[in-house]
Design a protein around this motif. Structure first.
Motif, PDB file in Angstrom:
ATOM      1  N   PHE A 149       0.835  -1.202   0.000  1.00  0.00           N
ATOM      2  CA  PHE A 149       0.000   0.000   0.000  1.00  0.00           C
ATOM      3  C   PHE A 149       0.869   1.250   0.000  1.00  0.00           C
ATOM      4  CE2 PHE A 149      -3.773  -2.210   2.352  1.00  0.00           C
ATOM      5  CZ  PHE A 149      -4.113  -2.857   1.184  1.00  0.00           C
ATOM      6  N   ASP A 150       1.908   1.226   0.812  1.00  0.00           N
ATOM      7  CA  ASP A 150       2.804   2.380   0.913  1.00  0.00           C
ATOM      8  C   ASP A 150       3.511   2.612  -0.421  1.00  0.00           C
ATOM      9  OD1 ASP A 150       4.164   4.502   2.025  1.00  0.00           O
ATOM     10  OD2 ASP A 150       5.685   3.250   2.987  1.00  0.00           O
ATOM     11  N   ALA A 151       4.035   1.548  -1.021  1.00  0.00           N
ATOM     12  CA  ALA A 151       4.763   1.674  -2.279  1.00  0.00           C
ATOM     13  C   ALA A 151       3.867   2.177  -3.405  1.00  0.00           C
ATOM     14  CB  ALA A 151       5.373   0.329  -2.670  1.00  0.00           C
ATOM     15  N   GLN A 152       2.576   1.894  -3.320  1.00  0.00           N
ATOM     16  CA  GLN A 152       1.630   2.303  -4.359  1.00  0.00           C
ATOM     17  C   GLN A 152       0.948   3.636  -4.049  1.00  0.00           C
ATOM     18  OE1 GLN A 152       1.030   0.580  -7.389  1.00  0.00           O
ATOM     19  NE2 GLN A 152       2.963  -0.279  -6.656  1.00  0.00           N
ATOM     20  N   GLY A 153       1.343   4.270  -2.965  1.00  0.00           N
ATOM     21  CA  GLY A 153       0.745   5.554  -2.607  1.00  0.00           C
ATOM     22  C   GLY A 153      -0.645   5.436  -2.017  1.00  0.00           C
ATOM     23  N   ASP A 154      -0.997   4.262  -1.509  1.00  0.00           N
ATOM     24  CA  ASP A 154      -2.342   4.024  -0.999  1.00  0.00           C
ATOM     25  C   ASP A 154      -2.412   3.925   0.521  1.00  0.00           C
ATOM     26  OD1 ASP A 154      -3.789   3.955  -3.403  1.00  0.00           O
ATOM     27  OD2 ASP A 154      -3.243   1.865  -3.781  1.00  0.00           O
ATOM     28  N   LEU A 155      -1.291   4.073   1.187  1.00  0.00           N
ATOM     29  CA  LEU A 155      -1.303   3.859   2.633  1.00  0.00           C
ATOM     30  C   LEU A 155      -2.167   4.902   3.340  1.00  0.00           C
ATOM     31  CD1 LEU A 155      -0.300   2.068   4.896  1.00  0.00           C
ATOM     32  CD2 LEU A 155       1.724   3.532   5.104  1.00  0.00           C
ATOM     33  N   GLY A 156      -2.128   6.159   2.875  1.00  0.00           N
ATOM     34  CA  GLY A 156      -2.951   7.192   3.493  1.00  0.00           C
ATOM     35  C   GLY A 156      -4.437   6.876   3.375  1.00  0.00           C
ATOM     36  N   SER A 157      -4.852   6.400   2.213  1.00  0.00           N
ATOM     37  CA  SER A 157      -6.256   6.029   2.013  1.00  0.00           C
ATOM     38  C   SER A 157      -6.624   4.845   2.896  1.00  0.00           C
ATOM     39  CB  SER A 157      -6.511   5.687   0.546  1.00  0.00           C
ATOM     40  OG  SER A 157      -6.293   6.810  -0.275  1.00  0.00           O
ATOM     41  N   PHE A 158      -5.703   3.909   3.045  1.00  0.00           N
ATOM     42  CA  PHE A 158      -5.969   2.765   3.913  1.00  0.00           C
ATOM     43  C   PHE A 158      -6.101   3.206   5.367  1.00  0.00           C
ATOM     44  CE2 PHE A 158      -4.190  -0.826   6.491  1.00  0.00           C
ATOM     45  CZ  PHE A 158      -5.302  -1.645   6.391  1.00  0.00           C
ATOM     46  N   ARG A 159      -5.251   4.131   5.790  1.00  0.00           N
ATOM     47  CA  ARG A 159      -5.347   4.640   7.166  1.00  0.00           C
ATOM     48  C   ARG A 159      -6.696   5.335   7.384  1.00  0.00           C
ATOM     49  NH1 ARG A 159      -1.860   1.426   8.740  1.00  0.00           N
ATOM     50  NH2 ARG A 159       0.350   1.973   8.828  1.00  0.00           N
ATOM     51  N   SER A 160      -7.180   6.007   6.360  1.00  0.00           N
ATOM     52  CA  SER A 160      -8.487   6.664   6.472  1.00  0.00           C
ATOM     53  C   SER A 160      -9.587   5.632   6.684  1.00  0.00           C
ATOM     54  CB  SER A 160      -8.783   7.494   5.221  1.00  0.00           C
ATOM     55  OG  SER A 160      -7.870   8.566   5.094  1.00  0.00           O
ATOM     56  N   LEU A 161      -9.520   4.531   5.959  1.00  0.00           N
ATOM     57  CA  LEU A 161     -10.513   3.471   6.159  1.00  0.00           C
ATOM     58  C   LEU A 161     -10.411   2.909   7.575  1.00  0.00           C
ATOM     59  CD1 LEU A 161     -11.715   0.692   3.878  1.00  0.00           C
ATOM     60  CD2 LEU A 161     -10.667   0.010   6.033  1.00  0.00           C
ATOM     61  N   GLN A 162      -9.191   2.708   8.058  1.00  0.00           N
ATOM     62  CA  GLN A 162      -9.014   2.158   9.396  1.00  0.00           C
ATOM     63  C   GLN A 162      -9.608   3.052  10.476  1.00  0.00           C
ATOM     64  OE1 GLN A 162      -4.631   1.536   9.168  1.00  0.00           O
ATOM     65  NE2 GLN A 162      -5.105  -0.579   9.773  1.00  0.00           N
ATOM     66  N   SER A 163      -9.657   4.353  10.209  1.00  0.00           N
ATOM     67  CA  SER A 163     -10.174   5.295  11.206  1.00  0.00           C
ATOM     68  C   SER A 163     -11.691   5.437  11.166  1.00  0.00           C
ATOM     69  CB  SER A 163      -9.526   6.668  11.011  1.00  0.00           C
ATOM     70  OG  SER A 163      -9.966   7.263   9.794  1.00  0.00           O
ATOM     71  N   GLN A 164     -12.333   4.871  10.157  1.00  0.00           N
ATOM     72  CA  GLN A 164     -13.783   4.958  10.071  1.00  0.00           C
ATOM     73  C   GLN A 164     -14.425   4.159  11.199  1.00  0.00           C
ATOM     74  OE1 GLN A 164     -14.924   3.646   6.164  1.00  0.00           O
ATOM     75  NE2 GLN A 164     -13.718   5.227   5.121  1.00  0.00           N
ATOM     76  N   PRO A 165     -15.507   4.674  11.786  1.00  0.00           N
ATOM     77  CA  PRO A 165     -16.132   3.981  12.922  1.00  0.00           C
ATOM     78  C   PRO A 165     -16.451   2.523  12.650  1.00  0.00           C
ATOM     79  CG  PRO A 165     -17.067   6.174  12.669  1.00  0.00           C
ATOM     80  CD  PRO A 165     -16.160   5.970  11.493  1.00  0.00           C
TER      81      PRO A 165
END
Length: 215
Positions: A149-165
């Motif tokens: 995810f990090d290498a593809q530039g998607d880690l930030g988006s994944f972290r956003s999903l993880q923070s969703q209630p």
């Protein structure tokens, strides 16, 4: 965050008519095939073909065609003698656990009896538990998937999903499955990336490994 270029899905169709087009494109190649691998969708097709490359196989040269059938509900049409493949070629396949019964019924119509899981495997049909994404995440490991995810530039988006209630505090593997399934093109990109990572670890999931052995 890594600035590595995002992987593409060149060579595979996408868009609203992708499933229909992908099926038609694959079926156009079966006349000269010695074996056909039936999978549910395009991401499964990418995974199988990427795994073959990782194992040094050239499916085209071997006259093996991977056909995305547009969902497990279509399996009966492909497995019966009246379907687009008839009895012309040797068949194999891959499905998710929740679609196993559909594949089993399709095989029953072809062979005249309902196969067990072991019998399905002897026929070349293999079941992913729970699905192919789950198999690949376990093969690569949560840390390895995050690195992708990090290498593809998607880690930030994944972290956003993880923070969703709805997803906060859930197991990382479940969060990753949800993230991979949240966009059609993302699912296609990571089908290739996860298989490549699994091959690199010599940890190709058993259903994929067994399928390649079957064909």
């Amino acid at each position: 965050m890594s600035t590595t270029r995002r992987a593409d899905v060149d060579g595979y169709v996408s868009g609203p008519d992708a499933c229909t087009l992908a099926t038609a494109r694959a079926l156009a190649k079966v006349d000269d095939a010695v074996a056909v691998v039936l999978v549910e969708g395009i991401s499964d097709q990418i995974a199988v073909e990427t795994a073959a490359v990782g194992r040094g196989r050239d499916l085209a040269a071997e006259r093996i065609v991977v056909v995305p059938i547009g969902g497990a509900h279509a399996i009966g049409r492909f497995l019966t003698g009246s379907g687009p493949l008839g009895a012309r070629v040797r068949l194999a396949g891959l499905c998710d656990l929740r679609e196993e019964e559909l594949f089993r019924r399709g095989l029953a119509a072809r062979i005249g009896s309902t196969p067990t899981r072991a019998e399905m495997e002897r026929l070349g049909f293999h079941v992913c538990v729970d699905d192919l994404e789950d198999e690949l995440i376990r093969a690569v490991g949560a840390a390895g998937v995050e690195a992708l995810f990090d290498a593809q530039g998607d880690l930030g988006s994944f972290r956003s999903l993880q923070s969703q209630p709805a997803w906060r505090g859930r197991q990382p593997e479940a969060q990753m499955r949800r993230f991979l399934g949240s966009g059609a093109r993302r699912k296609l990109r990571y089908a290739r990336l996860l298989v490549e990572a699994a091959v690199g670890r010599d940890a190709l999931p058993r259903p994929l490994d067994a399928l390649l052995t079957a064909v």
